[in-house]
Design a protein around this motif. Sequence first.
Motif, PDB file in Angstrom:
ATOM      1  N   GLY A  60       8.804   2.815   6.410  1.00  0.00           N
ATOM      2  CA  GLY A  60       9.555   3.982   6.874  1.00  0.00           C
ATOM      3  C   GLY A  60      10.547   4.469   5.834  1.00  0.00           C
ATOM      4  O   GLY A  60      10.689   5.671   5.597  1.00  0.00           O
ATOM      5  N   PHE A  61      11.238   3.536   5.195  1.00  0.00           N
ATOM      6  CA  PHE A  61      12.215   3.881   4.170  1.00  0.00           C
ATOM      7  C   PHE A  61      11.542   4.578   2.989  1.00  0.00           C
ATOM      8  O   PHE A  61      11.948   5.657   2.561  1.00  0.00           O
ATOM      9  CB  PHE A  61      12.939   2.607   3.705  1.00  0.00           C
ATOM     10  CG  PHE A  61      13.853   2.812   2.542  1.00  0.00           C
ATOM     11  CD1 PHE A  61      15.066   3.472   2.702  1.00  0.00           C
ATOM     12  CD2 PHE A  61      13.514   2.340   1.289  1.00  0.00           C
ATOM     13  CE1 PHE A  61      15.919   3.661   1.624  1.00  0.00           C
ATOM     14  CE2 PHE A  61      14.360   2.516   0.213  1.00  0.00           C
ATOM     15  CZ  PHE A  61      15.567   3.179   0.379  1.00  0.00           C
ATOM     16  N   VAL A  62      10.476   3.974   2.457  1.00  0.00           N
ATOM     17  CA  VAL A  62       9.775   4.543   1.310  1.00  0.00           C
ATOM     18  C   VAL A  62       9.088   5.853   1.702  1.00  0.00           C
ATOM     19  O   VAL A  62       9.086   6.820   0.937  1.00  0.00           O
ATOM     20  CB  VAL A  62       8.766   3.533   0.710  1.00  0.00           C
ATOM     21  CG1 VAL A  62       7.913   4.170  -0.371  1.00  0.00           C
ATOM     22  CG2 VAL A  62       9.504   2.321   0.168  1.00  0.00           C
ATOM     23  N   GLY A  63       8.533   5.904   2.916  1.00  0.00           N
ATOM     24  CA  GLY A  63       7.909   7.138   3.390  1.00  0.00           C
ATOM     25  C   GLY A  63       8.896   8.292   3.426  1.00  0.00           C
ATOM     26  O   GLY A  63       8.571   9.419   3.057  1.00  0.00           O
ATOM     27  N   GLY A  78      -6.435   9.423  -5.560  1.00  0.00           N
ATOM     28  CA  GLY A  78      -5.782   8.988  -4.330  1.00  0.00           C
ATOM     29  C   GLY A  78      -4.366   8.481  -4.503  1.00  0.00           C
ATOM     30  O   GLY A  78      -3.705   8.135  -3.528  1.00  0.00           O
ATOM     31  N   ALA A  79      -3.855   8.432  -5.717  1.00  0.00           N
ATOM     32  CA  ALA A  79      -2.491   7.952  -5.952  1.00  0.00           C
ATOM     33  C   ALA A  79      -1.487   8.943  -5.372  1.00  0.00           C
ATOM     34  O   ALA A  79      -1.716  10.145  -5.357  1.00  0.00           O
ATOM     35  CB  ALA A  79      -2.247   7.781  -7.448  1.00  0.00           C
ATOM     36  N   VAL A  80      -0.372   8.414  -4.869  1.00  0.00           N
ATOM     37  CA  VAL A  80       0.693   9.254  -4.320  1.00  0.00           C
ATOM     38  C   VAL A  80       1.808   9.336  -5.343  1.00  0.00           C
ATOM     39  O   VAL A  80       2.275   8.324  -5.840  1.00  0.00           O
ATOM     40  CB  VAL A  80       1.223   8.665  -2.995  1.00  0.00           C
ATOM     41  CG1 VAL A  80       2.406   9.475  -2.484  1.00  0.00           C
ATOM     42  CG2 VAL A  80       0.122   8.607  -1.959  1.00  0.00           C
ATOM     43  N   SER A  81       2.221  10.555  -5.683  1.00  0.00           N
ATOM     44  CA  SER A  81       3.328  10.746  -6.609  1.00  0.00           C
ATOM     45  C   SER A  81       4.166  11.930  -6.195  1.00  0.00           C
ATOM     46  O   SER A  81       3.662  12.853  -5.559  1.00  0.00           O
ATOM     47  CB  SER A  81       2.864  10.953  -8.048  1.00  0.00           C
ATOM     48  OG  SER A  81       1.528  11.123  -8.206  1.00  0.00           O
ATOM     49  N   PRO A  82       5.454  11.898  -6.552  1.00  0.00           N
ATOM     50  CA  PRO A  82       6.315  13.032  -6.218  1.00  0.00           C
ATOM     51  C   PRO A  82       5.831  14.306  -6.894  1.00  0.00           C
ATOM     52  O   PRO A  82       5.300  14.258  -8.002  1.00  0.00           O
ATOM     53  CB  PRO A  82       7.682  12.627  -6.773  1.00  0.00           C
ATOM     54  CG  PRO A  82       7.606  11.158  -6.967  1.00  0.00           C
ATOM     55  CD  PRO A  82       6.166  10.838  -7.241  1.00  0.00           C
ATOM     56  N   ALA A  83       6.008  15.413  -6.210  1.00  0.00           N
ATOM     57  CA  ALA A  83       5.657  16.704  -6.804  1.00  0.00           C
ATOM     58  C   ALA A  83       6.599  16.973  -7.961  1.00  0.00           C
ATOM     59  O   ALA A  83       7.706  16.434  -8.011  1.00  0.00           O
ATOM     60  CB  ALA A  83       5.782  17.812  -5.760  1.00  0.00           C
TER      61      ALA A  83
END
Length: 113
Positions: A60-63, A78-83
């Motif tokens: 939850g914190f990281v999300g 599929g990697a998640v990275s900040p815009a």
Amino acid sequence: MGAKNGKQVVVAFRVDRHLAEELDRLADKSGFIRGAIERAFHVSCPVCEGRGTVSHETAGFVGGILRRARARRCPCCGAVSPAAGGARAARVPARLPVAASACGHCGMDKHAH
């Protein structure tokens, strides 16, 4: 040349005789080499420390951090990275072109892998 449609390709490279002898002693030479190459390009997750799971509280914190940073899932790997611009990118449309929403790795090679 990269693999098309997720199919694997054979890659060959030269090594000295001593390294070849060491590799020949391994039970899974290809798996060892794939793992070594992956570790050279990627690091273990600092949140889960490579375990692959975190507590509900940590998720939850990281999300929340990822949502505030307008994180995107790379359509290629599929990697998640900040815009780009993180939270300042709030005016960015929800659906970006693939090249614009790709992670740094996939964007650099224009999804040619």
